[in-house]
Design a protein around this motif. Structure first.
Motif, short mmCIF file in Angstrom:
data_model
loop_
_atom_site.label_atom_id
_atom_site.label_comp_id
_atom_site.label_asym_id
_atom_site.label_seq_id
_atom_site.Cartn_x
_atom_site.Cartn_y
_atom_site.Cartn_z
N ALA A 1 10.43 -8.17 2.70
CA ALA A 1 9.34 -7.33 3.19
C ALA A 1 9.02 -6.21 2.21
CB ALA A 1 9.70 -6.76 4.56
N LEU A 2 10.04 -5.62 1.61
CA LEU A 2 9.82 -4.55 0.64
C LEU A 2 9.19 -5.09 -0.65
CD1 LEU A 2 13.08 -2.48 1.17
CD2 LEU A 2 10.74 -1.71 1.59
N ALA A 3 9.61 -6.27 -1.06
CA ALA A 3 8.99 -6.89 -2.24
C ALA A 3 7.51 -7.15 -1.98
CB ALA A 3 9.71 -8.19 -2.59
N ALA A 4 7.20 -7.62 -0.79
CA ALA A 4 5.80 -7.84 -0.42
C ALA A 4 5.04 -6.53 -0.40
CB ALA A 4 5.72 -8.53 0.94
N ALA A 5 5.68 -5.47 0.09
CA ALA A 5 5.04 -4.16 0.13
C ALA A 5 4.72 -3.66 -1.27
CB ALA A 5 5.94 -3.16 0.86
N ILE A 6 5.63 -3.91 -2.21
CA ILE A 6 5.40 -3.49 -3.60
C ILE A 6 4.20 -4.24 -4.19
CG2 ILE A 6 6.38 -3.55 -5.93
CD1 ILE A 6 9.13 -3.03 -4.62
N VAL A 7 4.14 -5.54 -3.93
CA VAL A 7 3.02 -6.34 -4.44
C VAL A 7 1.70 -5.87 -3.83
CG1 VAL A 7 2.00 -8.65 -4.46
CG2 VAL A 7 4.44 -8.36 -4.91
N ILE A 8 1.71 -5.63 -2.54
CA ILE A 8 0.48 -5.19 -1.86
C ILE A 8 0.06 -3.82 -2.35
CG2 ILE A 8 -0.46 -4.50 0.39
CD1 ILE A 8 1.31 -6.71 1.62
N ALA A 9 1.02 -2.92 -2.53
CA ALA A 9 0.70 -1.58 -3.02
C ALA A 9 0.09 -1.65 -4.42
CB ALA A 9 1.95 -0.70 -3.03
N TRP A 10 0.63 -2.51 -5.27
CA TRP A 10 0.11 -2.65 -6.63
C TRP A 10 -1.30 -3.26 -6.62
CZ3 TRP A 10 1.43 -1.10 -11.35
CH2 TRP A 10 0.81 -1.71 -12.45
N ARG A 11 -1.52 -4.16 -5.69
CA ARG A 11 -2.80 -4.87 -5.66
C ARG A 11 -3.92 -4.06 -5.01
NH1 ARG A 11 -7.05 -6.53 -5.56
NH2 ARG A 11 -7.90 -8.64 -5.36
N PHE A 12 -3.60 -3.36 -3.92
CA PHE A 12 -4.67 -2.77 -3.12
C PHE A 12 -4.74 -1.24 -3.16
CE2 PHE A 12 -3.84 -6.91 -1.14
CZ PHE A 12 -5.12 -7.46 -1.19
N ALA A 13 -3.63 -0.57 -3.49
CA ALA A 13 -3.68 0.90 -3.51
C ALA A 13 -4.55 1.38 -4.65
CB ALA A 13 -2.27 1.47 -3.63
N ARG A 14 -5.24 2.49 -4.43
CA ARG A 14 -6.16 3.01 -5.42
C ARG A 14 -5.76 4.44 -5.82
NH1 ARG A 14 -7.05 -1.51 -5.65
NH2 ARG A 14 -9.00 -2.67 -5.30
N GLY A 15 -6.07 4.79 -7.07
CA GLY A 15 -5.87 6.14 -7.53
C GLY A 15 -4.43 6.60 -7.43
N MET A 16 -4.27 7.83 -6.97
CA MET A 16 -2.93 8.43 -6.86
C MET A 16 -2.11 7.81 -5.74
SD MET A 16 -2.44 10.50 -9.26
CE MET A 16 -0.94 11.22 -8.62
N LEU A 17 -2.77 7.08 -4.84
CA LEU A 17 -2.03 6.46 -3.74
C LEU A 17 -1.13 5.32 -4.24
CD1 LEU A 17 -4.72 6.32 -0.91
CD2 LEU A 17 -2.85 7.95 -1.21
N ARG A 18 -1.55 4.69 -5.37
CA ARG A 18 -0.75 3.57 -5.87
C ARG A 18 0.65 4.01 -6.28
NH1 ARG A 18 -2.94 -0.29 -10.58
NH2 ARG A 18 -4.12 -1.16 -8.82
N PRO A 19 0.83 5.01 -7.14
CA PRO A 19 2.22 5.40 -7.49
C PRO A 19 3.01 5.93 -6.29
CG PRO A 19 0.63 6.95 -8.40
CD PRO A 19 -0.16 5.78 -7.91
N VAL A 20 2.32 6.59 -5.34
CA VAL A 20 3.02 7.08 -4.16
C VAL A 20 3.57 5.91 -3.34
CG1 VAL A 20 2.77 8.30 -1.97
CG2 VAL A 20 1.72 9.23 -4.04
#
Length: 438
Positions: A45-64
């Motif tokens: 689940a955490l690996a999936a969360a990392i992939v989703i964050a990398w793919r869909f997060a924008r701007g400063m939200l991605r590194p957070v």
């Protein structure tokens, strides 16, 4: 579309927070049902969360988002590593100091092989047998298993294991059907048995139950329930305690009469009873299996009523007393009774003069575990409690024993961090009580 993006983003952050909470509480007793596949599922689940964050997060939200997911991943791995390390260190323990600590633990198990080596090395003082140990098995199989563990102790030159169970009768009959399921003790009152026959029938009930337990090798039964009946239905979130259904009576005199005769009946068959759950749960509405709880009944009222069965039965029998995980703020606003030195030493050992066995309720129950298993373990031992029960999630024994070992001063640095455990005097007295039990 904008609304959908907002909803998706909110759901994503909520999911990430949930995974963070899960990683922080890895191997929580409430998640025991998924213990075998919990870590792989969380890591996936955490690996999936990392992939989703990398793919869909924008701007400063991605590194957070990536930072939070990676931190949760690291936390889960560290918690798993710590758990494995504690298990390895405990299994490697030996010698009189480790055995002195181990004698205080009663531990549940799934497979006897899980506790055989602990028993041989003296790292536990007893076992707890329950429904999972009897399901699909015969009485002969369970008896031989217990006898095999006791043989291991004899070969090692160690005292017999305490073999405990929870056979109250009624709804709490953990060893049934191997032990005949009897109605709750309160049924003797419901049947309107004449008063001159009540004690006789309660004793016969205890003897009958005790003989069946002794035939299996059980030596300590966590019964009778001497909490007074509260006279109200269980609360919405009271899933397991349900004292109204388990207590004998709302009358302390009747409760004492039935409980004493029952305990003496058990003892006649060679099994010791346990009075539970001090300080009495009649005034408690929360379920301590899951939630913190406070008893607000005035101490003067408890002393005049709720505590009478504990005092009177313990004076006239060899019954142990089980300590509940409730806070009695009038006497100790900081710690539950099960590990309150103030209550154990001043009230039970001091004012009452009770020198019998004290046992905690299961330390993997939420009201104790959520405060920190280390704190509960160390403070219970320091308070002078003789037996620490780790029954439901027995894997937590390794963490608890590791904490006790550290706090006893065997590793000075960690002992200082967690609060050093001053064992010498409680240890001598506790050893005497445990020896008398055997």
């Amino acid at each position: 579309m904008k609304l959908l993006r907002v909803i998706a983003a909110a759901a994503g952050w909520l999911a990430l927070a949930t995974l963070w909470f899960w990683a922080w509480h890895l191997k929580d007793p409430h998640l025991l049902f998924m213990r075998r596949w919990e870590l792989p599922l969380l890591l996936a689940a955490l690996a999936a969360a990392i992939v989703i964050a990398w793919r869909f997060a924008r701007g400063m939200l991605r590194p957070v988002a990536l930072g939070l997911a990676c931190a949760a991943l690291l936390m889960a791995l560290c918690n798993e590593a710590a758990s494995r390390q504690h298990r390895a260190e405990v299994r490697a323990m030996s010698g009189p100091a480790a055995q002195a600590l181990g004698a205080h633990f009663i531990v549940g198990y799934d497979d006897a092989n899980d506790v055989r080596e602990l028993a041989r090395r003296g790292l536990i003082g007893g076992i707890f047998v329950t429904g999972r140990n009897v399901k699909g098995r015969t009485a002969d199989a369970l008896r031989e298993e217990i006898q095999g563990l006791q043989a291991v102790r004899r070969q090692a030159g160690l005292p017999p294991l305490i073999v405990a169970t929870d056979q109250e009768g009624g709804g709490v009959s953990r060893l049934s059907p191997l032990v005949e399921r009897q109605p709750a003790l309160s049924s003797l009152l419901d049947a309107e048995v004449p008063e001159d026959q009540l004690a006789e029938r309660a004793r016969a009930y205890g003897e009958r139950q005790g003989k069946a337990l002794a035939a299996l090798g059980v030596t300590l039964n966590f019964s009778p329930v001497v909490d007074l009946r509260p006279g109200r239905a269980p609360g919405r979130w009271d899933l397991h305690t349900r004292i109204e259904e388990r207590a004998i009576s709302a009358d302390p005199a009747l409760t004492t009469q039935v409980a004493l005769a029952y305990a003496q009946g058990l003892e006649a068959a060679g099994v010791r009873g346990t009075l539970k759950h001090f300080p009495g749960l009649a005034g408690v509405t929360a379920d301590t299996h899951h939630f913190a709880a406070e008893l607000r009944t005035p101490v003067a009222q408890l002393a005049a009523k709720d505590w009478k069965p504990f005092q009177e039965v313990s004076k006239q029998s060899d019954a142990a007393i089980m300590l509940g995980h409730v806070i009695l703020a009038e006497l100790d606003a900081e710690y539950p009774v099960s590990f309150s030195r103030r209550i154990v030493q001043r009230v039970i050992r001091g004012e009452w003069g009770y020198q019998g066995l004290l046992v905690t309720d299961d330390l993997t129950m939420g009201a104790a575990y959520n405060r920190g298993l280390c704190e509960a373990t160390v403070r219970a031992l320091d308070a002078g409690v003789d037996l620490l029960l780790i029954a439901f999630d027995h894997d937590k024994y390794f963490d608890a024993m590791h904490c006790a070992h550290q706090a006893a001063g065997l590793t000075a640095r960690l002992a200082t961090q967690r609060g050093a455990l001053d064992l010498p005097m409680p240890e001598r007295r506790g050893a005497q009580r445990l020896q008398s039990f055997r």
